[in-house]
Design an enzyme around this catalytic site. Sequence first.
Site, PDB file in Angstrom:
ATOM      1  N   SER A 568       0.849  -1.189   0.000  1.00 23.94           N
ATOM      2  CA  SER A 568       0.000   0.000   0.000  1.00 23.94           C
ATOM      3  C   SER A 568       0.888   1.245   0.000  1.00 23.94           C
ATOM      4  O   SER A 568       1.669   1.435  -0.920  1.00 23.94           O
ATOM      5  CB  SER A 568      -0.953  -0.040   1.196  1.00 23.94           C
ATOM      6  OG  SER A 568      -2.002   0.878   1.022  1.00 23.94           O
ATOM      7  N   ASP A 654      -9.662  -3.698  -5.649  1.00 24.45           N
ATOM      8  CA  ASP A 654      -9.141  -2.847  -4.595  1.00 24.45           C
ATOM      9  C   ASP A 654      -9.650  -1.416  -4.799  1.00 24.45           C
ATOM     10  O   ASP A 654      -9.478  -0.836  -5.867  1.00 24.45           O
ATOM     11  CB  ASP A 654      -7.606  -2.873  -4.639  1.00 24.45           C
ATOM     12  CG  ASP A 654      -6.960  -2.190  -3.442  1.00 24.45           C
ATOM     13  OD1 ASP A 654      -7.666  -1.485  -2.710  1.00 24.45           O
ATOM     14  OD2 ASP A 654      -5.750  -2.371  -3.258  1.00 24.45           O
ATOM     15  N   HIS A 689      -8.296  -4.873  -1.203  1.00 23.63           N
ATOM     16  CA  HIS A 689      -7.019  -4.320  -0.752  1.00 23.63           C
ATOM     17  C   HIS A 689      -6.209  -5.357   0.026  1.00 23.63           C
ATOM     18  O   HIS A 689      -4.982  -5.325   0.012  1.00 23.63           O
ATOM     19  CB  HIS A 689      -7.274  -3.098   0.117  1.00 23.63           C
ATOM     20  CG  HIS A 689      -6.066  -2.245   0.338  1.00 23.63           C
ATOM     21  ND1 HIS A 689      -5.363  -1.662  -0.693  1.00 23.63           N
ATOM     22  CD2 HIS A 689      -5.421  -1.878   1.481  1.00 23.63           C
ATOM     23  CE1 HIS A 689      -4.349  -0.964  -0.208  1.00 23.63           C
ATOM     24  NE2 HIS A 689      -4.363  -1.085   1.112  1.00 23.63           N
TER      25      HIS A 689
END
Length: 720
Positions: A568, A654, A689
């Site tokens: 991320s 995501d 995610h």
Amino acid sequence: MSHAEHAPIAPQTPKIPTVRSFHGDDFVDNYEWLRAKDNPEVRSHLEAENAYADVVTADQGPLRERIFNEIKARTVETDLSVPARKRGWWYFTRTAEGSQYAIHSRVAATDTADLAADWTPPAIEAGVAIDGEQILLDGNQEAEGKPFFSLGGMAVSEDGNLLAYAQDNAGDERFTLRIKDLRTGELLPDEIENVFYGLVFSPDGTRVFYTVVDDSWRPHQIKAHTLGTDPATDTVIFQEDDAGMWLGFDLSADRTELLISIGNSEYSETLSLDLLDAQGTPRMLVSREHRILHSVDPVTLESGRAYVITHDREALNNMVSLLRADQVSLSYAQQRWETVIEHRDTVKVEGTAATATHLVISVRKDTTERIQVLPLAGLGTTAQQQAVEPAFDEELYTASLANAELEAPMIRLTYTSDFTPARVYDYTLADGTLTLRKQTPVNNYDPEKYRATREWATAEDGTKIPLTILRRADVSNDAPNPVLVYGYGSYEASMDPGFGIPRLSLLDRGVVFVIAHVRGGGEMGRAWYLDGKKLTKKNTFTDFVDATKHLIDTGWADPARIVALGGSAGGLLMGAVANLAPQLYAGIIAQVPFVDALTSILDPELPLSALEWEEWGNPIEDAEVYDYMKSYSPYENVAALPYPKIAAVTSLNDTRVLYVEPAKWVAKLREETTGSAPIVMKIEMDGGHGGASGRYEGWKTRAWDYAFALDTLGLNPADG
């Protein structure tokens, strides 16, 4: 070496130029067309990327299988949590061997004259039938026949008769809310689509409060649904129109107030809704006008209602103050905020929680999280007592509050360290007794075989960067080792000590696992975060590079065998260090990487982009921010460099970091690299995610990453 060097030609990504123009700068983007998610050509390209990644990593398959089996063998699959009491029931979750998801259950509690006995959890055993068990929700049944399953919240009504739960079956974190009658097991006709995290019942059980996201995936409304009515008529309790503010709510400890919080990373606002007044409207507690970052916990003292506020008002690392209810209606300048915990340069106050008798304070001291307990009697006065901190034996550990029920004589704590599996303690408030309720069982594991130590690297500007060095006990820096360096460094998130079974598969193969606690995180207090955001963001990246050099200079790392890992915002870190120092790394693994940061933040219509302005700056309005971001954003800075082996791992659905970012980055890397190392993208077509859902799928994802790392480090037996 892996046969990846002889892999077929990577997918060819067509160039279709588009021009992005801001502040007199024209940036030509050849791969922006990959954003068209529903375009068959894009889907075909993504499938080709997966096929290429499969071929390049084919010889890692047996190693992945071994790592998965090691994770599975060490995990006690049939297990259960320590029951936690809420009103008249003990709630717990259990897992069963062969099942992907948890089962949420409860058993009835009993009340006697012995308060301690009433709050002692029942003795139940994993795998043994539980007398009187009522299953609230079986995740395995809910997930059956669906490509993805995740819960976004569960709530039980005060009378214990109704269950509200929110379920996501795509991975896009948009949930469907349903209501179950626990007396009959039947679902009520009430069903609400596209809700966000968080659910709360009104005290009388007639209404459910929930949040709704806007088109940019920002929670912007809190709604109340009255059971039995058309969701289209649900009442908007509060709406936040500022695109840079996040909206949420919490329930007060006595379950009479809904605390509405609006904020970003720099300031916030709190309002209160009286849940006992069906006609009530939110009233202001602390306004955003004062630019204070804070959180609020209502308490009832002998003198009456009051609000405990954790805040940064003239207190960089936060302090705790008491605002009595009769002060709320006064102007900010007239209000009297009584000090409960003073500001300290060396201790960061993270937040508070309350029972009927005590305040529980979460603090960060010496880089790690721990708990302190303070009686409510005399709070904010000269009669206030000293806070007490439960003591533990290890230097590097994490102690967190798991549960604090208003009427309970104890609080529930969780404890873990890098080599201590999670423990659950009950802490008796009256005398400070710690009672161990459970330590998570782990098969084939001896903690004495491993070591965790702290070292400090020196950044180029002289700043000391904390490192956590994890390894087998027989591994030292007397000889260089294969090393995996992990980093994150954003949003004031701290990489705290915590046990993980998958990591053991790396350590057992002689890998030294290093966590670089770089600036932009929260390990060293608020200043550590501020020195790694906005116009100081590059410190995050250079800290990671300097940490890597420290590992080489101190003998821990073999310079030819270092892999970097981050996800991320940590994936942004990976992209940045790939451009800054590709020669330091044999390989880089970027999970759901935020590598096209400037493009995303320049488009406020994209998910969460406007919310990011308080983290990175606003490049739309500020040319200096634009220039600074462009100077480090990984995609814009890919150049003719000898990039190492790179794996970008992402998910199609995501909503936090769109798949298009790694897709574009990988295409650009292949176009520019002067090296011959393979660059692959693995995309989960039914995930979000966090990747695919289900614990076995999660283990497979971790095994893929770790096999890629081990192969890069020369530790794949298939290499001969």
